[in-house]
Design a protein around this motif. Sequence first.
Motif, PDB file in Angstrom:
ATOM      1  N   ARG A   1      42.186  49.934  40.053  1.00 13.65           N
ATOM      2  CA  ARG A   1      41.870  49.238  41.303  1.00 13.65           C
ATOM      3  C   ARG A   1      42.470  47.842  41.280  1.00 13.65           C
ATOM      4  N   LEU A   2      42.951  47.405  42.445  1.00 14.67           N
ATOM      5  CA  LEU A   2      43.519  46.065  42.516  1.00 14.67           C
ATOM      6  C   LEU A   2      42.399  45.060  42.800  1.00 14.67           C
ATOM      7  N   SER A   3      41.585  44.794  41.774  1.00 18.90           N
ATOM      8  CA  SER A   3      40.512  43.823  41.962  1.00 18.90           C
ATOM      9  C   SER A   3      41.070  42.410  41.813  1.00 18.90           C
ATOM     10  N   LEU A   4      40.223  41.437  42.057  1.00 23.60           N
ATOM     11  CA  LEU A   4      40.673  40.041  42.021  1.00 23.60           C
ATOM     12  C   LEU A   4      41.210  39.622  40.657  1.00 23.60           C
ATOM     13  N   PRO A   5      40.484  39.942  39.555  1.00 23.60           N
ATOM     14  CA  PRO A   5      41.026  39.557  38.247  1.00 23.60           C
ATOM     15  C   PRO A   5      42.393  40.185  37.971  1.00 23.60           C
ATOM     16  N   VAL A   6      42.579  41.443  38.396  1.00 21.61           N
ATOM     17  CA  VAL A   6      43.866  42.105  38.179  1.00 21.61           C
ATOM     18  C   VAL A   6      44.953  41.389  38.985  1.00 21.61           C
ATOM     19  N   LEU A   7      44.621  41.070  40.229  1.00 23.66           N
ATOM     20  CA  LEU A   7      45.586  40.360  41.082  1.00 23.66           C
ATOM     21  C   LEU A   7      45.960  39.011  40.471  1.00 23.66           C
ATOM     22  N   ALA A   8      44.962  38.304  39.938  1.00 24.98           N
ATOM     23  CA  ALA A   8      45.214  36.992  39.341  1.00 24.98           C
ATOM     24  C   ALA A   8      46.198  37.123  38.188  1.00 24.98           C
ATOM     25  N   ARG A   9      46.004  38.179  37.369  1.00 27.57           N
ATOM     26  CA  ARG A   9      46.891  38.348  36.214  1.00 27.57           C
ATOM     27  C   ARG A   9      48.307  38.733  36.657  1.00 27.57           C
ATOM     28  N   LEU A  10      48.370  39.595  37.673  1.00 26.33           N
ATOM     29  CA  LEU A  10      49.698  39.961  38.196  1.00 26.33           C
ATOM     30  C   LEU A  10      50.416  38.719  38.723  1.00 26.33           C
TER      31      LEU A  10
END
Lengths: 249, 311
Positions: free
Chosen positions: A2-11
Amino acid sequence: MRLSLPVLARLFVLALLVVFLVRPDWFEPVLKPLTQNNAPAIYNQGSLLMLTLEHLRIVFIATLAATLVALALAILVTRPAGAEFLPLSRSLVNVGQTFPPVAVLALAVPAIGFGEKPTLIALFLYGLLPIFENALTGLTNLPSAVVEAARGVGMNERQRLLKVELPLALPVILAGIRLSVVISLATATIGSTVAAKTLGEVIIAGLISNNLAFVLQGGLIVGALAVLIYDGLSAVERMLARRMGQAGK
Amino acid sequence: MIEIENITKRYGEVEVVSDVSFVVQPRTITVIVGTSGSGKTTLLRMINRLVEPTSGVIKLDGRDNRAVPAYELRRHIGYAIQGHGLFPHRTVAQNIATVPVLLGWEKDRIDARVNELLSLFQLDPATFGPRYPHELSGGQQQRVGVARALAAEPNVLLMDEPFGALDPVIRAKAQEDLLAIQKRFGTTIILVTHDMEEAIHLGNRIAVMDEGRLIQYATPAEILAKPATPFVETLIGTGDRPFRLLSLNEIREAVEPGTAEGEALPASATQRDALAELLWSGREALPVEADGKPIGRVTVEGLIRRAARPA
């Protein structure tokens, strides 16, 4: 995933890092205020991308070697035949951790000269302990019913190790490797004091010429690499642990 | 046939199993009963050499169990333990396939066997095969554990408190399943438990152990009628003794000619069930039927006579 906020931040951090390494000149206006006397804002004595790749290569080689040796030691001392070597292996590995990498560099240079070799030795020794201790924990704290079952179904010692013990200990072993990688990423910078090609070069150049922009960009690249690799390996561990029904952290 | 001859196991000075000998007939269920520390699990584990005896011999079908390497021996002896011991990193199907894979069976044969066993334990192969053990309930995990032990068609199945972790309802079901499977495959089963009720229910013969010694080895009826020592009597629990005796036999054997009012019981029900039904419904007699046809009746009086200590 899932593209959650923490994942987006790391991307986002990853994208920023890649752009900075490929086109550092785009960031010149941001870093310019940190310089004095019209000094260059972007490191100009070599390619940042090449230094980063070199840095990663040294860390990779050192960690790979540390993993192979530490894992082999941990497997040896958890077999009945090797149990008596446990105290000896522990002290050897502990010495590697207690000795400061700077001291290792200082001692290694007269013996094998300047360059990346002393750095590799220092990182290798420094990285052994977390991998060894975690592998030891992982291999000795297996659920007893499962180990019993592995014997009961008729697996021989090698089959038990490869098919049951190592796969079950893998998340814990991986956690040790992750710690070791992160420590090595940071420690590799001091390798540049003995002429190893790492991101430490940028930081040292900044310190010598009193250029805050250099210090900052060297430090930030190392920091971003550490965070991204740490989180990436954590995600792999969680995936493995979840598959085995152990509660992910 | 399993021959246990003068088996002794010492750990240092402590003797956990002392000079135990008995013979297990093929295609029967033998239950080893004892309190914890009685050496019953150690004795079981010496059969598949998870523990090596200090002295004595164990023969399987006439062959010393030390004739082949221990891991080879274990591949031909099923082993199921309390808490199932399933490999958490492998799917249910992979778990069941463990021993056939070790034995180098062909893939088609393994798949067929896994599906057969899953169906036999009322687990749909398509649904449960690809799942991981932690996704199953306790009862399902236990069934997979037994399925794994049976996968390579062993002649002998060793079970160490296999139902210890189950709740009473699921435990009763698991026991029925085990009896059905034993009948179907004709496996020789040796089961360890601390529960005399379970032993009486499952065992063709019961071996009672205490402090490493074999106290009594006999059929459930003999154990109930003539407990060898006060310890065996304590294990049986004298309060329940007549009811346990009744639970050993079907009402088929207690049928008397005549008829009775009310709902009928099948002839395969135990005599204990019949007595319970009679007492509960306040009747003196109830009809018995076999294959849907009435064959007679059982009476309270008749059952009480059967519950008395045999001469």
